[in-house]
Design an enzyme around this catalytic site. Structure first.
Site, mmCIF file in Angstrom:
data_model
loop_
_atom_site.group_PDB
_atom_site.id
_atom_site.type_symbol
_atom_site.label_atom_id
_atom_site.label_comp_id
_atom_site.label_asym_id
_atom_site.label_seq_id
_atom_site.Cartn_x
_atom_site.Cartn_y
_atom_site.Cartn_z
ATOM 1 C CB CYS A 2 -0.945 0.058 1.193
ATOM 2 S SG CYS A 2 -2.171 -1.219 1.230
ATOM 3 N NE ARG A 27 4.928 1.752 0.063
ATOM 4 C CZ ARG A 27 5.553 1.959 1.206
ATOM 5 N NH1 ARG A 27 6.753 2.515 1.204
ATOM 6 N NH2 ARG A 27 5.030 1.635 2.361
ATOM 7 C CG ASN A 101 0.317 1.117 4.330
ATOM 8 O OD1 ASN A 101 0.100 -0.078 4.430
ATOM 9 N ND2 ASN A 101 1.533 1.615 4.143
ATOM 10 N N GLY A 102 -2.226 -0.540 6.197
ATOM 11 C CA GLY A 102 -2.160 -1.241 7.481
ATOM 12 C C GLY A 102 -3.365 -2.147 7.649
ATOM 13 C CD GLU A 494 18.842 -13.265 -1.671
ATOM 14 O OE1 GLU A 494 18.076 -13.690 -0.813
ATOM 15 O OE2 GLU A 494 18.622 -12.224 -2.322
ATOM 16 C CE LYS A 498 16.107 -11.719 -4.780
ATOM 17 N NZ LYS A 498 16.485 -11.381 -3.445
ATOM 18 C CG HIS A 517 20.463 -36.375 4.847
ATOM 19 N ND1 HIS A 517 20.722 -37.508 5.566
ATOM 20 C CD2 HIS A 517 21.639 -35.704 4.763
ATOM 21 C CE1 HIS A 517 22.001 -37.522 5.920
ATOM 22 N NE2 HIS A 517 22.576 -36.435 5.442
ATOM 23 C CE LYS A 616 12.901 -3.151 -2.296
ATOM 24 N NZ LYS A 616 13.788 -4.265 -2.661
HETATM 25 C C1 AGP Z 1 13.679 -9.961 -1.179
HETATM 26 O O1 AGP Z 1 13.961 -10.104 -2.518
HETATM 27 C C2 AGP Z 1 12.302 -9.857 -0.809
HETATM 28 N N1 AGP Z 1 11.534 -9.052 -1.642
HETATM 29 C C3 AGP Z 1 11.917 -9.979 0.644
HETATM 30 O O2 AGP Z 1 12.243 -11.271 1.011
HETATM 31 C C4 AGP Z 1 12.532 -8.991 1.645
HETATM 32 O O3 AGP Z 1 13.896 -9.223 1.783
HETATM 33 C C5 AGP Z 1 11.812 -9.135 2.987
HETATM 34 O O4 AGP Z 1 10.463 -8.816 2.826
HETATM 35 C C6 AGP Z 1 12.416 -8.278 4.080
HETATM 36 O O5 AGP Z 1 12.345 -6.934 3.785
HETATM 37 P P1 AGP Z 1 13.196 -5.873 4.575
HETATM 38 O O6 AGP Z 1 14.637 -6.178 4.345
HETATM 39 O O7 AGP Z 1 12.793 -4.553 4.004
HETATM 40 O O8 AGP Z 1 12.839 -6.001 6.026
#
Ligand code: AGP
Length: 621
Positions: A2, A27, A101-102, A494, A498, A517, A616
């Protein structure tokens, strides 16, 4: 997650609001809307499902005049993403409009009460309940809008950033926050409002960060007025924004994500500037220097974070335990906050967050703080909530990260955490704890090597074209496995994250030795396995893992150290990274994995910068 934009001044509000919504697109959202009060005192609301551009098309022929307005991008929580549930929402009389937002956690109880009073609801949202409650309070308590907002928010359980318009008062926006960010921009006879500074930066660098439970009144011709929801007056603190417009643009790259991957040599230089002194073999981290004893007396360090930041935390666990010999636990913030964890006064909690607004990480910090732990945060966004509630910390200084998939923030987090681990380890040795600290020789070697990292990343980036070429092979692949060991096990997680995030291909990361395993059952000629295998402690072991995959006809994409002939002979694709210290290998090995995910997503035609369902900054639980 939001986005909120508001404007009040002498200019046409609509273009400013729309541009602001575009700036907040990164976002993550699924619908958008705008409310404007025109010169005749009419309150017009336009909303559309999908992108901001769809809202623009919808509003193209409508009356979008007015010098006051609010606008919103919604990431659905209560009710599916459709026009009805999109914000702004009218109140019953259609005199008020709100954006939010929230999450209002007690919305059901509030809604039931309002329904008894004859209020009707057009959406499934918690937000509509709040605007109805505000109007109800205004009418029944005979109070002005600001007071009605204060009184309504006193009844609310949950998180909010809101902005409210009243068509009977076309010179005022009332806004408030708790748990969700809100920034006011002060222009020349005009005010801006936004979830973060990105919609504001091109108009002014003077901002006020609204604090939790504060209500702000932005009225034409008057100074900013801030009170708490209990009507205690607050003095606005104006800050200077350090953000430039060029940082918010793509600079010739097709996507923000690619731009941000390519920025890493420079962003890491920025992260280390004034901290890593290669000539004097030193690292100066003020957040550590000012709090040395807290770190040295810590019996334990707890790292808390989500997603990519959590992966950076896992890498830090290896570094802190290796160099400082302090036990480290790495916790998902979302689990930690509800787990009744044992937290002692002499624990140090390191919270990692790019955005500094992640709701779970904020809550984890609040819990740890209430138990007396010392909070050190690693954050990218200056002035965000997490650094503000922490005892100390370190900014990563990589500039705004717009792509939803975190790239440059991750490498900077790893650098910040590595610097911290080295500082603690060195201080331990200086204080005579010979067995526990890092040797001077190793410290100097790593410091020198840190200085080389930006150039070495540049060498990895030079392979972009080749990675783009072989990425095409995987356009129709359904699953991927990523393997790594030691410092590179979190890199495998990671890399998998991605790929999942932006290409929607299912991918899992494992410690390479765990393959036997269970996951080995998945290996067949259909299964590509990305193996992160730079030359380090467990190299020979991971070569054996590659043999096991090949014996089962899996396709191996290996990330190896330059000159590695052994893996080259058996892997299907090889990407080389320059040699470096083992603890720094993640900074190099993660880059080809970022590029691989990016190119696979591009060939699949995915929306790389705004992948579906993702936000985001995750400001709700
Ligand atoms: C990463 O590519 C993500 N979009 C997501 O995992 C992100 O790292 C996570 O939401 C944590 O966000 P922050 O670092 O802003 O706390």
């Amino acid at each position: 997650m939001c986005g909120i934009v508001g404007y009040i001044g002498k200019r046409a509000a609509y273009p400013i609001l729309i541009k602001g919504l575009h700036r907040l697109e990164y976002r993550g959202y699924d619908s958008a809307g705008v409310a404007l009060i025109n010169g005749q005192g009419q309150l017009n609301i336009y909303k559309a499902k999908g992108k901001v551009s769809e809202l623009e098309s919808f509003a193209a022929e409508k009356d979008t005049t007015g010098t006051i307005g609010i606008a919103h991008t919604r990431w659905a929580t209560h009710g599916e993403p459709n026009t009805q549930n999109a914000h702004p929402h009218y109140s019953e009389s259609e005199r008020l409009a709100i954006i939010h937002n929230g999450i209002i956690e007690n919305y059901a109880v509030l809604k039931a009460g309002l329904m008894k009073e004859g209020y009707t609801f057009k959406s499934d949202t918690d937000t509509e309940v709040l605007v109805q409650l505000i109007e109800y309070t205004q009418l029944n308590r005979h109070v002005d809008l600001k007071t009605a907002v204060q009184l309504a928010l006193q009844q609310v359980v949950g998180a909010y950033a809101i902005a409210v318009l009243d068509k009977d008062h076309p010179d005022t926006i009332i806004a408030a926050r708790k748990g969700s960010p809100l920034v006011v921009g002060i222009g020349d006879g005009e005010y801006f409002l936004a979830s973060d500074a990105t919609p504001i930066v091109e108009y002014t660098d003077q901002v006020i960060y609204i604090e939790d439970e504060e209500v702000v009144s932005l009225q034409m011709g008057k100074d900013v007025d801030i009170t708490t929801i209990n009507n205690v007056t607050k003095t606005p603190e104006i800050k200077r924004l350090e953000l430039s417009l060029s940082q918010l643009e793509k600079g010739g790259y097709p996507h923000f994500m690619l731009k941000e991957i390519f920025e890493q040599p420079r962003t890491l230089t920025d992260s280390m500037r004034g901290r890593v002194n290669v000539r004097q073999d030193n690292i100066a981290l003020s957040g550590f220097i000012d709090n040395k004893d807290r770190f040295l007396n810590a019996k334990r360090i707890i790292i808390t974070a989500c997603g990519t930041s959590w992966h950076a935390g896992l890498i830090a666990m290896y570094a802190i335990e290796e160099f400082a010999q302090i036990p480290v636990e790495v916790e998902y913030s979302s689990e930690f906050r509800y787990r009744k964890p044992v937290i002692n006064k002499d624990d140090v909690v390191i919270a990692i967050s790019q955005s500094g607004e992640t709701a779970d990480t904020l809550a984890a910090i609040q819990l740890a703080k209430s138990k007396g732990a010392f909070i050190f945060s690693i954050c990218n966004v200056v002035g965000a909530s997490i650094p503000r509630i922490s005892d100390s910390g370190c900014y990563t200084h990589v500039g705004p990260e717009i792509g939803v998939a975190s790239t440059k923030a991750f490498t900077a987090q790893v650098v910040a955490l590595t610097m911290l681990a080295l500082c603690i380890g060195r201080e331990k040795r200086i204080r005579g704890l010979e067995d526990e600290g890092i040797s001077e020789e190793q410290f100097v070697r790593i410091v020198k090597e840190l200085g080389q990292i930006p150039d070495k990343i540049q060498c990895v980036l030079a392979q972009n074209k080749r990675i783009a070429d072989f990425a095409k092979t995987f356009t129709y692949t359904q699953n991927f496995i990523y393997l790594g060991r030691g410092y590179n096990f979190p890199v495998s997680l990671e890399g998998a994250l991605k790929l999942k995030e932006i290409s929607y291909i299912h991918a899992e990361g494992y410690p390479a030795a765990e393959m036997k395993h269970g996951p080995i059952a998945l290996i067949s000629q259909e299964m590509p396995v990305v193996v992160v295998a730079p030359r380090c402690g467990t190299y020979e072991k991971i070569v054996s893992n590659i043999q096991e995959i090949k014996a089962r006809h899996g396709k191996v994409i290996a990330v190896v150290t330059e000159g590695d002939e052994q893996v080259r002979k058996i892997a299907d694709y090889v990407i080389e990274v320059p040699a470096t210290e083992e603890c720094l290998t993640p900074l190099l090995t993660v880059v080809p994995l970022q590029l691989l995910a990016y190119h696979i997503a591009v060939v699949k035609g995915c929306d790389v910068d705004q992948p579906r369902n993702l936000a985001k900054s995750v400001t709700v639980e």
